[in-house]
Scaffold this motif. Structure first.
Motif, PDB file in Angstrom:
ATOM      1  N   UNK A 102       0.693  -1.249   0.129  1.00 51.19           N
ATOM      2  CA  UNK A 102      -0.162   0.012  -0.011  1.00 51.19           C
ATOM      3  C   UNK A 102       0.821   1.195  -0.067  1.00 51.19           C
ATOM      4  N   UNK A 103       1.960   1.449   0.808  1.00 48.18           N
ATOM      5  CA  UNK A 103       2.566   2.380   0.958  1.00 48.18           C
ATOM      6  C   UNK A 103       3.421   2.587  -0.235  1.00 48.18           C
ATOM      7  N   UNK A 104       4.163   1.506  -0.683  1.00 50.36           N
ATOM      8  CA  UNK A 104       4.735   1.626  -1.990  1.00 50.36           C
ATOM      9  C   UNK A 104       4.069   2.050  -3.199  1.00 50.36           C
ATOM     10  N   UNK A 105       2.792   1.574  -3.357  1.00 53.32           N
ATOM     11  CA  UNK A 105       1.714   2.008  -4.335  1.00 53.32           C
ATOM     12  C   UNK A 105       1.539   3.611  -4.371  1.00 53.32           C
ATOM     13  N   UNK A 106       1.235   3.790  -3.120  1.00 53.65           N
ATOM     14  CA  UNK A 106       1.090   5.302  -3.097  1.00 53.65           C
ATOM     15  C   UNK A 106       2.137   6.248  -3.409  1.00 53.65           C
ATOM     16  N   UNK A 107       3.254   5.811  -3.112  1.00 53.42           N
ATOM     17  CA  UNK A 107       4.387   6.651  -3.279  1.00 53.42           C
ATOM     18  C   UNK A 107       4.708   6.591  -4.761  1.00 53.42           C
ATOM     19  N   UNK A 108       4.519   5.500  -5.579  1.00 52.81           N
ATOM     20  CA  UNK A 108       4.858   5.363  -6.910  1.00 52.81           C
ATOM     21  C   UNK A 108       3.481   6.500  -7.462  1.00 52.81           C
ATOM     22  N   UNK A 109       2.426   6.092  -7.129  1.00 54.26           N
ATOM     23  CA  UNK A 109       1.244   6.938  -8.036  1.00 54.26           C
ATOM     24  C   UNK A 109       1.384   8.368  -7.945  1.00 54.26           C
TER      25      UNK A 109
ATOM     26  N   UNK B 138       2.689  19.592  -4.094  1.00 49.67           N
ATOM     27  CA  UNK B 138       3.317  18.827  -2.946  1.00 49.67           C
ATOM     28  C   UNK B 138       2.805  17.588  -2.352  1.00 49.67           C
ATOM     29  N   UNK B 139       3.179  16.491  -2.523  1.00 53.10           N
ATOM     30  CA  UNK B 139       2.491  15.355  -1.789  1.00 53.10           C
ATOM     31  C   UNK B 139       2.241  15.314  -0.324  1.00 53.10           C
ATOM     32  N   UNK B 140       1.297  14.855   0.275  1.00 53.00           N
ATOM     33  CA  UNK B 140       1.087  15.150   1.711  1.00 53.00           C
ATOM     34  C   UNK B 140       1.726  13.885   2.267  1.00 53.00           C
ATOM     35  N   UNK B 141       2.942  13.985   2.790  1.00 49.44           N
ATOM     36  CA  UNK B 141       3.755  12.852   3.620  1.00 49.44           C
ATOM     37  C   UNK B 141       4.055  11.750   2.707  1.00 49.44           C
ATOM     38  N   UNK B 142       4.552  11.767   1.619  1.00 51.77           N
ATOM     39  CA  UNK B 142       4.751  10.711   0.690  1.00 51.77           C
ATOM     40  C   UNK B 142       5.502   9.340   1.372  1.00 51.77           C
ATOM     41  N   UNK B 143       6.430   9.767   2.352  1.00 54.96           N
ATOM     42  CA  UNK B 143       6.962   8.683   3.038  1.00 54.96           C
ATOM     43  C   UNK B 143       6.555   8.852   4.532  1.00 54.96           C
ATOM     44  N   UNK B 144       6.053   7.838   5.036  1.00 51.06           N
ATOM     45  CA  UNK B 144       5.741   8.010   6.314  1.00 51.06           C
ATOM     46  C   UNK B 144       6.972   8.079   7.559  1.00 51.06           C
ATOM     47  N   UNK B 145       7.897   7.377   7.163  1.00 48.88           N
ATOM     48  CA  UNK B 145       9.014   7.319   8.082  1.00 48.88           C
ATOM     49  C   UNK B 145      10.428   7.703   7.169  1.00 48.88           C
ATOM     50  N   UNK B 146      10.939   8.754   7.797  1.00 44.69           N
ATOM     51  CA  UNK B 146      12.178   9.382   6.920  1.00 44.69           C
ATOM     52  C   UNK B 146      13.282   8.281   6.985  1.00 44.69           C
ATOM     53  N   UNK B 147      13.388   7.401   8.088  1.00 45.05           N
ATOM     54  CA  UNK B 147      14.463   6.638   8.200  1.00 45.05           C
ATOM     55  C   UNK B 147      14.227   5.532   7.139  1.00 45.05           C
ATOM     56  N   UNK B 148      13.170   5.269   6.512  1.00 50.23           N
ATOM     57  CA  UNK B 148      12.908   4.262   5.132  1.00 50.23           C
ATOM     58  C   UNK B 148      12.663   5.033   4.029  1.00 50.23           C
ATOM     59  N   UNK B 149      13.290   6.316   3.904  1.00 47.36           N
ATOM     60  CA  UNK B 149      12.812   7.137   2.829  1.00 47.36           C
ATOM     61  C   UNK B 149      14.364   6.735   1.916  1.00 47.36           C
ATOM     62  N   UNK B 150      14.105   6.043   0.656  1.00 49.65           N
ATOM     63  CA  UNK B 150      15.270   5.656   0.047  1.00 49.65           C
ATOM     64  C   UNK B 150      15.847   6.950  -0.838  1.00 49.65           C
ATOM     65  N   UNK B 151      15.123   8.087  -0.975  1.00 49.13           N
ATOM     66  CA  UNK B 151      15.964   9.100  -1.397  1.00 49.13           C
ATOM     67  C   UNK B 151      16.536  10.037  -0.572  1.00 49.13           C
ATOM     68  N   UNK B 152      16.520   9.642   0.813  1.00 52.10           N
ATOM     69  CA  UNK B 152      17.317  10.351   2.054  1.00 52.10           C
ATOM     70  C   UNK B 152      18.446   9.256   2.365  1.00 52.10           C
ATOM     71  N   UNK B 153      17.993   8.010   2.495  1.00 57.67           N
ATOM     72  CA  UNK B 153      18.995   7.153   3.112  1.00 57.67           C
ATOM     73  C   UNK B 153      19.758   6.382   1.888  1.00 57.67           C
ATOM     74  N   UNK B 154      19.363   6.324   0.648  1.00 54.53           N
ATOM     75  CA  UNK B 154      19.998   5.529  -0.204  1.00 54.53           C
ATOM     76  C   UNK B 154      19.044   4.075  -0.335  1.00 54.53           C
ATOM     77  N   UNK B 155      19.199   3.488  -1.798  1.00 52.33           N
ATOM     78  CA  UNK B 155      18.330   2.574  -1.989  1.00 52.33           C
ATOM     79  C   UNK B 155      18.990   1.164  -1.169  1.00 52.33           C
ATOM     80  N   UNK B 156      20.273   1.314  -0.804  1.00 52.62           N
ATOM     81  CA  UNK B 156      20.743  -0.020  -0.472  1.00 52.62           C
ATOM     82  C   UNK B 156      20.481  -0.227   0.933  1.00 52.62           C
ATOM     83  N   UNK B 157      20.622   0.996   1.934  1.00 54.21           N
ATOM     84  CA  UNK B 157      19.905   1.030   3.263  1.00 54.21           C
ATOM     85  C   UNK B 157      18.610   0.690   3.295  1.00 54.21           C
ATOM     86  N   UNK B 158      17.774   1.191   2.169  1.00 52.71           N
ATOM     87  CA  UNK B 158      16.347   0.959   2.266  1.00 52.71           C
ATOM     88  C   UNK B 158      15.940  -0.496   2.164  1.00 52.71           C
TER      89      UNK B 158
END
Length: 251
Positions: free
Chosen positions: A178-185, A195-215
């Motif tokens: 659900x969360x992934x589909x919402x982000x993709x859409x 501007x999207x309303x809270x596209x990523x609920x947790x910054x710690x798991x935002x691949x655009x901030x922490x990188x895809x490997x850590x994600x």
């Protein structure tokens, strides 16, 4: 005498099920309504839009855990009267699943509170503080107590790990989808000027901030730890049941 103890045992169990039904649902409704009436300063006035308030509930996994706990409570509450619910609802594996989710959120929340309290999401209004305490501390403690006190059938650790541990990934998988589909859409179809309303609920798991490997490492660790916690709970419940099996005073 034994019948009287059994009756009291069932009444106590009944009270727990009522608690599981009402309190987690109360937490979600409380946050949903007051996020509209008294918006969280973190989002400005965004959640005055009731639709945004609903989105704000649906994107956090703790809300999914609360609703899962409430559904478990009401279905088993109904079963106390009807005695016709299937075992996949009333049995040990489903209870282990609910206990695993609650213990997981308890561990994550309290470790974050100790290590990095500034990263706690939604802990800056009275209703969110109340919700967090109930949802992340009190309810999990009660659920774990219930899990070990009201003993279920024994399922060997080996059998559980091979056949049943995947039960605990069902809600998690649906949530991640659900969360992934919402982000993709949002990223592909939301107009650039909006501007999207809270596209990523947790910054710690935002691949655009922490990188895809850590994600991906984080998601993998999340799934593996869930399986390990559920297997450990099943193992400990077997030990406890075995230790009291010879006690005739147990109902």
């Amino acid at each position: 005498m034994q019948t009287n103890k059994k009756y009291k045992y069932e009444k106590i169990k009944y009270c727990f099920l009522v608690f599981f039904t009402i309190i987690p649902l109360f937490c979600v409704i409380l946050d949903l309504l007051f996020s509209t009436i008294q918006p969280d300063p973190q989002y400005g006035d965004s959640t005055k839009n009731f639709d945004f308030s609903i989105i704000n509930q649906s994107i956090y996994f703790s809300v999914w855990i609360a609703l899962s706990t409430s559904v478990y409570g009401i279905l088993n509450w109904i079963n106390c009267h009807t005695k016709n619910m299937p075992t996949w609802i009333t049995g040990k594996n489903n209870l282990t699943h609910i206990a695993t989710l609650n213990l997981g959120t308890f561990i994550v929340f309290n470790l974050t509170m100790i290590i990095s309290p500034n990263n706690i999401v939604g802990f800056n209004t009275w209703y969110k503080i109340l919700k967090s305490i109930l949802e992340h501390i009190l309810v999990p403690i009660i659920v774990i107590f219930y899990y070990f006190f009201f003993r279920q059938i024994n399922i060997s650790t080996n059998q559980y790990f091979k056949k049943y541990c995947w039960y605990n990934l069902i809600v998690i998988s649906i949530y991640l989808f659900y969360v992934s589909l919402r982000v993709i859409m949002l990223m592909n179809f939301l107009p650039p000027e909006q501007e999207a309303f809270t596209a990523f609920p947790y910054d710690q798991l935002n691949p655009y901030k922490i990188g895809w490997i850590l994600f991906f490492l984080g998601i993998t660790a999340f799934l593996v730890s869930t399986i390990l916690i559920s297997t450990l709970l099943n193992f400990l419940s077997n030990l406890i049941k075995k230790s009291v099996k010879k006690n005739p005073n147990n109902p």
